[in-house]
Design a protein around this motif. Structure first.
Motif, PDB file in Angstrom:
ATOM      1  N   GLY A  52      30.060  58.094  43.949  1.00 36.36           N
ATOM      2  CA  GLY A  52      29.700  59.198  45.097  1.00 36.36           C
ATOM      3  C   GLY A  52      29.009  58.024  46.352  1.00 36.36           C
ATOM      4  O   GLY A  52      29.222  58.059  47.424  1.00 36.36           O
ATOM      5  N   ARG A  53      29.286  56.856  45.715  1.00 27.86           N
ATOM      6  CA  ARG A  53      29.148  56.190  47.494  1.00 27.86           C
ATOM      7  C   ARG A  53      29.665  55.838  48.056  1.00 27.86           C
ATOM      8  O   ARG A  53      29.754  55.893  50.069  1.00 27.86           O
ATOM      9  CB  ARG A  53      28.056  54.354  47.052  1.00 27.86           C
ATOM     10  CG  ARG A  53      27.297  54.591  45.640  1.00 27.86           C
ATOM     11  CD  ARG A  53      26.867  53.153  45.365  1.00 27.86           C
ATOM     12  NE  ARG A  53      25.267  52.975  44.968  1.00 27.86           N
ATOM     13  CZ  ARG A  53      24.586  52.483  44.000  1.00 27.86           C
ATOM     14  NH1 ARG A  53      25.342  51.168  44.554  1.00 27.86           N
ATOM     15  NH2 ARG A  53      23.238  52.103  43.273  1.00 27.86           N
ATOM     16  N   PHE A  58      32.659  63.833  51.295  1.00 22.70           N
ATOM     17  CA  PHE A  58      32.834  64.990  51.237  1.00 22.70           C
ATOM     18  C   PHE A  58      31.833  65.663  51.359  1.00 22.70           C
ATOM     19  O   PHE A  58      30.252  65.144  51.289  1.00 22.70           O
ATOM     20  CB  PHE A  58      33.278  64.908  49.741  1.00 22.70           C
ATOM     21  CG  PHE A  58      34.650  64.909  49.850  1.00 22.70           C
ATOM     22  CD1 PHE A  58      35.832  65.267  50.081  1.00 22.70           C
ATOM     23  CD2 PHE A  58      34.820  63.378  48.848  1.00 22.70           C
ATOM     24  CE1 PHE A  58      37.032  64.456  49.923  1.00 22.70           C
ATOM     25  CE2 PHE A  58      36.355  63.196  48.338  1.00 22.70           C
ATOM     26  CZ  PHE A  58      37.075  64.058  48.960  1.00 22.70           C
ATOM     27  N   SER A  59      31.657  67.000  51.872  1.00 28.25           N
ATOM     28  CA  SER A  59      30.457  67.698  51.630  1.00 28.25           C
ATOM     29  C   SER A  59      30.008  68.524  50.598  1.00 28.25           C
ATOM     30  O   SER A  59      30.749  68.172  49.740  1.00 28.25           O
ATOM     31  CB  SER A  59      30.448  69.137  52.626  1.00 28.25           C
ATOM     32  OG  SER A  59      31.970  70.088  51.700  1.00 28.25           O
ATOM     33  N   LEU A  60      28.884  69.039  50.054  1.00 28.53           N
ATOM     34  CA  LEU A  60      28.529  68.912  49.122  1.00 28.53           C
ATOM     35  C   LEU A  60      27.763  70.434  48.888  1.00 28.53           C
ATOM     36  O   LEU A  60      28.834  70.337  46.962  1.00 28.53           O
ATOM     37  CB  LEU A  60      26.196  68.819  49.033  1.00 28.53           C
ATOM     38  CG  LEU A  60      25.416  70.163  47.933  1.00 28.53           C
ATOM     39  CD1 LEU A  60      25.824  68.479  47.167  1.00 28.53           C
ATOM     40  CD2 LEU A  60      24.045  70.255  48.774  1.00 28.53           C
ATOM     41  N   LEU A 105      31.523  63.105  36.113  1.00 22.86           N
ATOM     42  CA  LEU A 105      31.963  62.369  37.162  1.00 22.86           C
ATOM     43  C   LEU A 105      31.687  63.649  38.512  1.00 22.86           C
ATOM     44  O   LEU A 105      30.301  62.913  39.316  1.00 22.86           O
ATOM     45  CB  LEU A 105      32.546  62.203  37.055  1.00 22.86           C
ATOM     46  CG  LEU A 105      33.638  61.301  38.064  1.00 22.86           C
ATOM     47  CD1 LEU A 105      33.463  59.412  37.299  1.00 22.86           C
ATOM     48  CD2 LEU A 105      35.205  60.712  38.359  1.00 22.86           C
ATOM     49  N   LEU A 106      31.905  64.583  38.496  1.00 19.96           N
ATOM     50  CA  LEU A 106      31.313  65.210  39.591  1.00 19.96           C
ATOM     51  C   LEU A 106      29.904  65.855  39.776  1.00 19.96           C
ATOM     52  O   LEU A 106      29.911  65.464  40.536  1.00 19.96           O
ATOM     53  CB  LEU A 106      32.371  66.693  39.439  1.00 19.96           C
ATOM     54  CG  LEU A 106      33.894  66.944  39.674  1.00 19.96           C
ATOM     55  CD1 LEU A 106      33.559  67.845  39.753  1.00 19.96           C
ATOM     56  CD2 LEU A 106      33.528  65.722  41.119  1.00 19.96           C
ATOM     57  N   PHE A 107      29.656  65.517  38.673  1.00 20.12           N
ATOM     58  CA  PHE A 107      28.362  65.464  38.505  1.00 20.12           C
ATOM     59  C   PHE A 107      27.133  64.610  38.912  1.00 20.12           C
ATOM     60  O   PHE A 107      26.205  65.299  39.947  1.00 20.12           O
ATOM     61  CB  PHE A 107      27.794  66.268  37.534  1.00 20.12           C
ATOM     62  CG  PHE A 107      26.149  66.361  37.016  1.00 20.12           C
ATOM     63  CD1 PHE A 107      25.799  67.645  37.230  1.00 20.12           C
ATOM     64  CD2 PHE A 107      25.421  66.316  36.046  1.00 20.12           C
ATOM     65  CE1 PHE A 107      23.820  68.488  37.042  1.00 20.12           C
ATOM     66  CE2 PHE A 107      24.293  66.106  35.954  1.00 20.12           C
ATOM     67  CZ  PHE A 107      23.279  67.313  36.740  1.00 20.12           C
ATOM     68  N   GLY A 108      28.442  63.798  38.669  1.00 23.61           N
ATOM     69  CA  GLY A 108      26.847  62.219  39.488  1.00 23.61           C
ATOM     70  C   GLY A 108      26.848  61.939  41.075  1.00 23.61           C
ATOM     71  O   GLY A 108      26.645  61.500  41.309  1.00 23.61           O
ATOM     72  N   ILE A 109      28.260  62.600  41.056  1.00 19.83           N
ATOM     73  CA  ILE A 109      29.117  62.053  42.334  1.00 19.83           C
ATOM     74  C   ILE A 109      27.812  63.022  43.449  1.00 19.83           C
ATOM     75  O   ILE A 109      27.486  62.689  44.027  1.00 19.83           O
ATOM     76  CB  ILE A 109      30.656  62.605  42.849  1.00 19.83           C
ATOM     77  CG1 ILE A 109      31.684  61.278  42.139  1.00 19.83           C
ATOM     78  CG2 ILE A 109      30.820  62.493  44.555  1.00 19.83           C
ATOM     79  CD1 ILE A 109      33.110  61.980  42.027  1.00 19.83           C
ATOM     80  N   GLU A 110      27.823  64.496  42.774  1.00 14.89           N
ATOM     81  CA  GLU A 110      27.067  65.503  43.200  1.00 14.89           C
ATOM     82  C   GLU A 110      25.097  65.333  43.306  1.00 14.89           C
ATOM     83  O   GLU A 110      24.819  65.341  44.591  1.00 14.89           O
ATOM     84  CB  GLU A 110      27.082  66.713  42.502  1.00 14.89           C
ATOM     85  CG  GLU A 110      26.308  67.838  43.503  1.00 14.89           C
ATOM     86  CD  GLU A 110      26.376  68.979  43.159  1.00 14.89           C
ATOM     87  OE1 GLU A 110      24.933  69.672  43.237  1.00 14.89           O
ATOM     88  OE2 GLU A 110      26.113  69.033  41.813  1.00 14.89           O
ATOM     89  N   TRP A 111      25.247  64.201  42.877  1.00 16.16           N
ATOM     90  CA  TRP A 111      23.840  63.712  42.467  1.00 16.16           C
ATOM     91  C   TRP A 111      24.109  62.607  43.820  1.00 16.16           C
ATOM     92  O   TRP A 111      22.578  62.161  44.025  1.00 16.16           O
ATOM     93  CB  TRP A 111      23.617  63.771  40.834  1.00 16.16           C
ATOM     94  CG  TRP A 111      22.829  63.994  40.324  1.00 16.16           C
ATOM     95  CD1 TRP A 111      23.357  64.907  40.314  1.00 16.16           C
ATOM     96  CD2 TRP A 111      21.412  63.705  39.588  1.00 16.16           C
ATOM     97  NE1 TRP A 111      22.250  65.913  39.549  1.00 16.16           N
ATOM     98  CE2 TRP A 111      21.393  65.131  38.582  1.00 16.16           C
ATOM     99  CE3 TRP A 111      21.507  62.270  39.210  1.00 16.16           C
ATOM    100  CZ2 TRP A 111      21.129  65.246  37.332  1.00 16.16           C
ATOM    101  CZ3 TRP A 111      20.468  62.675  38.158  1.00 16.16           C
ATOM    102  CH2 TRP A 111      20.121  64.224  37.073  1.00 16.16           C
ATOM    103  N   ILE A 113      25.322  62.706  46.369  1.00 15.90           N
ATOM    104  CA  ILE A 113      25.325  63.321  47.286  1.00 15.90           C
ATOM    105  C   ILE A 113      24.108  63.671  47.776  1.00 15.90           C
ATOM    106  O   ILE A 113      23.678  64.009  49.425  1.00 15.90           O
ATOM    107  CB  ILE A 113      26.841  64.151  47.987  1.00 15.90           C
ATOM    108  CG1 ILE A 113      27.777  63.263  47.860  1.00 15.90           C
ATOM    109  CG2 ILE A 113      26.958  65.536  48.872  1.00 15.90           C
ATOM    110  CD1 ILE A 113      29.047  64.115  47.935  1.00 15.90           C
ATOM    111  N   ARG A 114      23.667  64.061  46.762  1.00 18.06           N
ATOM    112  CA  ARG A 114      22.124  65.147  47.015  1.00 18.06           C
ATOM    113  C   ARG A 114      20.994  64.126  47.648  1.00 18.06           C
ATOM    114  O   ARG A 114      19.853  64.271  47.943  1.00 18.06           O
ATOM    115  CB  ARG A 114      21.393  65.451  46.192  1.00 18.06           C
ATOM    116  CG  ARG A 114      22.692  67.320  45.675  1.00 18.06           C
ATOM    117  CD  ARG A 114      21.819  68.139  44.878  1.00 18.06           C
ATOM    118  NE  ARG A 114      22.699  68.778  44.402  1.00 18.06           N
ATOM    119  CZ  ARG A 114      22.656  70.170  44.840  1.00 18.06           C
ATOM    120  NH1 ARG A 114      20.929  70.463  45.610  1.00 18.06           N
ATOM    121  NH2 ARG A 114      22.662  71.384  44.976  1.00 18.06           N
TER     122      ARG A 114
END
Length: 169
Positions: A52-53, A58-60, A105-111, A113-114
């Motif tokens: 995610g770094r 990408f937008s949330l 994995l997407l959950f971690g990327i979302e974290w 970004i949040r």
């Protein structure tokens, strides 16, 4: 603070769902399996946090919609791959583990970004572990009480459906 609470909420719902899916053979899995699934969650979400770094452009909303779509794919594939004697997670269920990997994995990327702190990741792993155990106990009791209805084995998929609905709206 609110973003962290949302993350813990989703990890609890995923834990309930995965715990219920693990009990679909009507026997309790060993604690080692629960521990390994929890470590799989912890590692994959952390990997997504690191990725995610680099993809924070990408937008949330895009990531949330993608998580919702992957969650719906998880529901559809779990429904298709369910075997009454072997449950959801059996030798031919590699596709489900791949979808779970992508979802975590997407959950971690979302974290990332949040901009949720990494300390909350460790707290969510604990919540995830205990929600798996609680989801197993609840699903086991439901299966013991209402054992004649075949559709009860699909009940944990409702938690994934709720996650998908929340992500879309």
């Amino acid at each position: 603070m609110i973003n962290g609470m949302v993350g813990i909420f989703y990890s609890i719902f995923m834990g309930f769902a995965i715990g219920g899916l693990m009990i679909s053979k009507r026997i309790m899995p060993i604690r080692l399996q629960v521990f390994l699934v929890t470590m799989f969650f912890a590692f994959t979400v952390y990997l997504g946090y690191i990725i995610g770094r680099f993809v924070s452009v990408f937008s949330l909303q895009f990531i949330e919609i993608l998580v919702g779509l992957v969650t719906l794919a998880m529901v559809a594939l779990a429904f298709i791959h369910f075997h009454p004697m072997m449950g959801y997670f059996h030798r031919q269920s590699r596709v489900l583990w791949g979808v779970l990997f992508f979802l975590f994995l997407l959950f971690g990327i979302e974290w990332k970004i949040r901009e949720v702190g990494i300390w909350l990741h460790f707290i969510s792993v604990l919540f995830f572990y205990f929600s798996i155990l609680l989801g197993q106990l609840i699903q086991y009791e439901i299966l013991q009480k209402i054992w004649r209805f075949e559709f009860i084995s699909y009940l944990p998929l409702l938690f994934f459906m709720l996650i998908a609905i929340f992500k879309f709206f």
